[in-house]
Design an enzyme around this catalytic site. Structure first.
Site, PDB file in Angstrom:
ATOM      1  N   SER A  23      -5.050 -17.841 -27.930  1.00  0.00           N
ATOM      2  CA  SER A  23      -4.155 -16.711 -28.207  1.00  0.00           C
ATOM      3  C   SER A  23      -3.684 -16.022 -26.937  1.00  0.00           C
ATOM      4  CB  SER A  23      -4.857 -15.695 -29.117  1.00  0.00           C
ATOM      5  OG  SER A  23      -6.026 -15.182 -28.478  1.00  0.00           O
TER       6      SER A  23
ATOM      7  N   ALA B 216      -3.184 -11.524 -15.993  1.00  0.00           N
ATOM      8  CA  ALA B 216      -2.121 -11.869 -15.041  1.00  0.00           C
ATOM      9  C   ALA B 216      -1.466 -10.602 -14.499  1.00  0.00           C
ATOM     10  CB  ALA B 216      -1.086 -12.753 -15.728  1.00  0.00           C
TER      11      ALA B 216
ATOM     12  N   GLU C  46       6.882 -13.238  -4.272  1.00  0.00           N
ATOM     13  CA  GLU C  46       5.549 -13.804  -4.106  1.00  0.00           C
ATOM     14  C   GLU C  46       5.630 -15.040  -3.224  1.00  0.00           C
ATOM     15  OE1 GLU C  46       3.539 -14.293  -7.826  1.00  0.00           O
ATOM     16  OE2 GLU C  46       3.558 -12.151  -8.276  1.00  0.00           O
TER      17      GLU C  46
ATOM     18  N   HIS D 194      -7.119 -19.119  -5.614  1.00  0.00           N
ATOM     19  CA  HIS D 194      -6.312 -17.969  -5.185  1.00  0.00           C
ATOM     20  C   HIS D 194      -6.901 -17.435  -3.886  1.00  0.00           C
ATOM     21  CE1 HIS D 194      -4.055 -14.258  -5.160  1.00  0.00           C
ATOM     22  NE2 HIS D 194      -3.357 -14.702  -6.188  1.00  0.00           N
TER      23      HIS D 194
END
Length: 501
Positions: free
Chosen positions: A11, A44, A112, A224
């Site tokens: 979901s 996010a 970004e 990251h």
């Protein structure tokens, strides 16, 4: 006999968008936690990459995507997905998402790493995922054709005559499905240091792999560069957008160690992550310094990150932020086309669980939410256009054992980190193989290790110290889980692990 529903497992953004696009077709939406609170999408920060600025177009976005993918993107898939950026934004807005805008009404677009233009559409500064999921969850709850099953896990897919026809759900047993859509997220929870939920163990790849679906690009794991370097089970993320606003990386000597790199702090993520890891391996600490670039404006531009830092006693307006690399995104997954269609009839995959070839060897920042939205739209429309399958009688299936993932995390973190070598990969394969038959997390980790072992080069996020250069003609690797198991067994039998490995 009435048609069975479409079962959507997961979901996050991709799963929610798929379910909404399928309306008014009956859908059962299965989520392991509470709706809107599980998975990576709510976490996010940056936003959705979309070429909608006046100085931008999809060809520029495509070029940036292909460059970040380091030669392994599927160009056709990338063209399709980045070309749907405006459609994705409009669809999200139609479901109640409110993106940040400037006083003149135009979108407030962020920059970004590895993007040549400001093209990141965001919500509430740095709360894009939470804002999108909140709006879509509200829409799902008011959509009568969607049945929600919370705190429920999919344990096994059910095949009949080479087609997926149902799912065995925890506490409910076999449930028939017209189609099954895997939107289960990535595999960051297979690592000890991760920005993702610890429960993200590659469930989609395990479910699909057990029924013969092809897996692709499993070796490519994105680290990251700037997770908050604190003691926590899941490391908070310091968005790349902070560097996009001018923050710089320094070590504990005050040296700007990225200054001589092309693109500097906004170089591709794999470059920045390895540079930070090298500083840490040399015994130094690394910080993200936003004092000059943002100062007192930090809280206005990044209110969520500001609050995260304050929880750990850090004032980013006046102090450099301690950072370190951490597992963040899995470019690999279930091989699927841009509609989410897999090689197994009746089985679809969307979002991070899928691998379309968009990301190649290294995901371009904020292309993940774009891909999730576009694939949700595409999959919903494609499934709706197919003929209805009749409900079938399902028999019980053999269920997996629920194992503690900690031992697998230790193996994966040691052998499949930022820097890899044959010795460590061989050790990981031999350690995972005895577990993989009954342990889904170990099976996914084994597929990742086999793919990494077989890629004898360094490309994108996959860096081999024993093969430091890129091959002239690297290709994508697609295989089934059975093929990964066979490779691992042959390796273990023919070249046993030495005592010192």
């Amino acid at each position: 006999m009435s048609a069975a529903p479409v079962i959507v497992i997961g979901s996050g953004l991709a799963g929610l968008m798929t379910a909404l696009t399928l309306a008014p077709m009956p859908v059962v939406l299965v989520t392991a936690g509470r709706l809107g609170q599980a998975g990576s999408s709510p976490l996010a920060q940056g936003g959705v990459a979309a070429a909608i600025g006046v100085d931008d177009d999809t060809s520029l976005h495509l070029a940036d995507t292909l460059a970040a993918g380091d030669g392994l993107c599927d160009a056709a898939s990338a063209r399709e997905i980045v070309g749907r950026g405006r459609d994705a934004i409009m669809a999200l807005e139609s479901h109640g998402v409110r993106f940040d805008r400037k006083p003149d009404g135009s979108y407030a677009l962020g920059l970004e790493a590895a993007h040549s233009r400001h093209r990141i559409v965001h919500v509430d500064g740095d709360a894009t995922g939470a804002g999108i999921v909140k709006a879509l969850v509200a829409k799902v709850r008011e959509t009568a054709s969607i049945t929600i099953l919370e705190d429920c896990r999919a344990l096994r897919l059910i095949k009949r005559d080479d087609r997926v026809v149902g799912v065995c759900l925890e506490g409910k047993g076999p449930v028939a499905a017209r189609a099954v859509v895997l939107a289960t997220g990535g595999a960051g929870g297979l690592y000890e240091a991760t920005t993702t939920p610890l429960g993200n163990l590659g469930q989609g790849a395990a479910l699909a792999g057990r029924v013969g679906a092809r897996l692709a690009d499993m070796e490519f794991v994105q680290f990251h560069p700037t997770a908050l370097a604190v003691s926590a089970p899941r490391l908070p993320l310091i968005s790349e957008a902070v560097r996009g606003e001018g923050a710089i990386l320094i070590n504990d000597r005050g040296e700007r160690f990225m200054a001589d790199q092309p693109g500097q702090e906004l170089a591709p993520r794999d470059v920045v992550a390895r540079a930070i890891a090298a500083e840490i391996d040399a015994g130094r600490k690394v910080y993200l310094d936003a004092r000059a670039a943002l100062g007192e404006g930090f809280v206005r531009r990044f209110p969520g990150i500001f609050a995260l830092c304050q929880e750990h006693g850090i004032d980013p307006a006046r102090m450099p932020i301690p950072v370190r690399p951490a597992t963040h995104y899995h470019m690999g997954g279930i091989a699927a086309d841009c509609d989410g269609r897999t090689n197994v009839p009746g089985l679809w995959a969307v979002g991070e669980a899928a691998c379309t070839g968009l990301h190649g060897a290294n995901r371009l920042a904020s292309n993940s939410l774009l891909e999730a939205a576009v694939m949700g739209l595409n999959a919903g429309r494609a499934i709706a256009s197919e003929m209805t399958a009749a409900t079938v009688r399902l028999e019980p299936v053999s269920l997996p054992q629920m194992s503690d993932p900690a031992p697998v995390r230790a193996i994966v973190s040691r052998g499949l980190g930022i820097l890899r070598h044959e010795t460590g990969l061989r050790a990981a394969i031999c350690a995972l193989l005895p577990k993989a038959g009954h342990d889904d997390a170990a099976a996914v980790a084994l597929a990742m290790a086999v793919a990494a072992f077989a890629r004898c080069e360094s490309r994108g996020s996959h860096a081999r110290t024993d093969y430091p250069h890129k091959n002239a003609s690297g290709t994508r690797k697609l295989f089934t889980m059975d093929e990964a198991f066979a490779f691992a067994r042959e390796l273990a039998a023919s070249q046993p692990l030495s005592r010192t490995a």
